[in-house]
Design a protein around this motif. Structure first.
Motif, PDB file in Angstrom:
ATOM      1  N   GLU A  96       0.841  -1.192   0.000  1.00  0.00           N
ATOM      2  CA  GLU A  96       0.000   0.000   0.000  1.00  0.00           C
ATOM      3  C   GLU A  96       0.884   1.252   0.000  1.00  0.00           C
ATOM      4  O   GLU A  96       1.936   1.273   0.652  1.00  0.00           O
ATOM      5  CB  GLU A  96      -0.884  -0.004   1.252  1.00  0.00           C
ATOM      6  N   VAL A  97       0.464   2.284  -0.716  1.00  0.00           N
ATOM      7  CA  VAL A  97       1.203   3.547  -0.736  1.00  0.00           C
ATOM      8  C   VAL A  97       1.317   4.077   0.694  1.00  0.00           C
ATOM      9  O   VAL A  97       0.359   4.043   1.463  1.00  0.00           O
ATOM     10  CB  VAL A  97       0.488   4.581  -1.636  1.00  0.00           C
ATOM     11  N   LEU A  98       2.500   4.544   1.050  1.00  0.00           N
ATOM     12  CA  LEU A  98       2.735   5.153   2.354  1.00  0.00           C
ATOM     13  C   LEU A  98       2.479   6.647   2.236  1.00  0.00           C
ATOM     14  O   LEU A  98       3.080   7.335   1.413  1.00  0.00           O
ATOM     15  CB  LEU A  98       4.184   4.905   2.797  1.00  0.00           C
ATOM     16  N   HIS A  99       1.562   7.143   3.063  1.00  0.00           N
ATOM     17  CA  HIS A  99       1.229   8.567   3.087  1.00  0.00           C
ATOM     18  C   HIS A  99       1.504   9.070   4.493  1.00  0.00           C
ATOM     19  O   HIS A  99       0.958   8.552   5.459  1.00  0.00           O
ATOM     20  CB  HIS A  99      -0.243   8.764   2.710  1.00  0.00           C
ATOM     21  N   CYS A 100       2.367  10.065   4.594  1.00  0.00           N
ATOM     22  CA  CYS A 100       2.753  10.625   5.893  1.00  0.00           C
ATOM     23  C   CYS A 100       2.600  12.132   5.898  1.00  0.00           C
ATOM     24  O   CYS A 100       2.705  12.782   4.862  1.00  0.00           O
ATOM     25  CB  CYS A 100       4.223  10.317   6.202  1.00  0.00           C
ATOM     26  N   SER A 101       2.381  12.675   7.070  1.00  0.00           N
ATOM     27  CA  SER A 101       2.530  14.111   7.286  1.00  0.00           C
ATOM     28  C   SER A 101       3.747  14.270   8.179  1.00  0.00           C
ATOM     29  O   SER A 101       4.170  13.314   8.841  1.00  0.00           O
ATOM     30  CB  SER A 101       1.285  14.709   7.946  1.00  0.00           C
ATOM     31  N   GLY A 102       4.322  15.452   8.196  1.00  0.00           N
ATOM     32  CA  GLY A 102       5.484  15.615   9.049  1.00  0.00           C
ATOM     33  C   GLY A 102       6.104  16.983   8.946  1.00  0.00           C
ATOM     34  O   GLY A 102       5.540  17.904   8.355  1.00  0.00           O
ATOM     35  N   TRP A 103       7.274  17.097   9.535  1.00  0.00           N
ATOM     36  CA  TRP A 103       8.009  18.355   9.531  1.00  0.00           C
ATOM     37  C   TRP A 103       9.495  18.110   9.714  1.00  0.00           C
ATOM     38  O   TRP A 103       9.908  17.062  10.203  1.00  0.00           O
ATOM     39  CB  TRP A 103       7.489  19.318  10.589  1.00  0.00           C
ATOM     40  N   ILE A 104      10.255  19.129   9.317  1.00  0.00           N
ATOM     41  CA  ILE A 104      11.699  19.163   9.526  1.00  0.00           C
ATOM     42  C   ILE A 104      11.994  20.517  10.170  1.00  0.00           C
ATOM     43  O   ILE A 104      11.484  21.549   9.707  1.00  0.00           O
ATOM     44  CB  ILE A 104      12.471  19.006   8.213  1.00  0.00           C
TER      45      ILE A 104
END
Length: 183
Positions: A96-104
């Motif tokens: 399954e496609v990996l979908h993430c939210s995040g920050w640097i």
């Protein structure tokens, strides 16, 4: 380099990052992003020396590893934190496609650097960036980023030589205006 948001980059190998904007913070601007990785995609072992990186899995499963540790997995709703200076990698676990939210944080040059790496991968048509662009990025920004899978001799001797040859041949005009590396 000011960017218009949202700003999307793709490497042609199954990774897409959508930079959504900068959030001012006492610890330095936080670059907010979403990412999508196709099965089989994900960055090699790498280090951000000057930035923390956080991913929250929205869908799919993330395999990840910190250098020297056993691989782990994050499921939807789980958050993974990579502290600055920590070699790490991640990948799609499953089909399954990996979908993430995040920050640097702090953002520094990461948006330029990743955009240039993805463009160099598109230019080469393979996992590695085009030779001269890769030498430019990994030599010029060596104080900020590292790729653990590249042998020491290549990083410290070969890439700097290719970088100088690229300068002599005028290969870096498209990098004019690039941010100065951090020391």
């Amino acid at each position: 380099m000011p960017y218009q948001y949202p700003h999307t980059i793709e490497n042609g190998l199954g990774e897409t990052i959508i930079f959504l904007g900068l959030e001012p913070s006492a610890g330095g601007d936080k670059l907010i992003a979403e990412s999508f990785c196709q099965p089989g995609a994900g960055p090699a072992m790498h280090t951000h020396f000057k930035q923390d990186e956080v991913f929250t899995v929205l869908s799919g499963k993330m395999g990840y590893q910190i250098l020297g540790e056993e691989p782990k997995m994050a499921n939807p709703g789980e958050t993974v934190f990579f502290k600055r200076g920590t070699p790490h990698k991640f990948w799609v676990e499953g089909q399954e496609v990996l979908h993430c939210s995040g920050w640097i944080q702090p953002a520094h040059s990461i948006e330029f650097f990743l955009g240039a790496v993805f463009a160099a991968q598109n230019k080469s048509g393979k996992g590695e960036p085009e030779r001269f662009d890769g030498a430019y990025l990994l030599t010029r920004y060596a104080s900020e980023y590292d790729m653990q899978d590249i042998p020491w001799f290549v990083k410290k001797i070969i890439l700097p030589i290719v970088y100088v040859v690229g300068q002599l041949l005028g290969k870096y005009k498209h990098f004019e205006g690039a941010p100065e590396p951090l020391k």
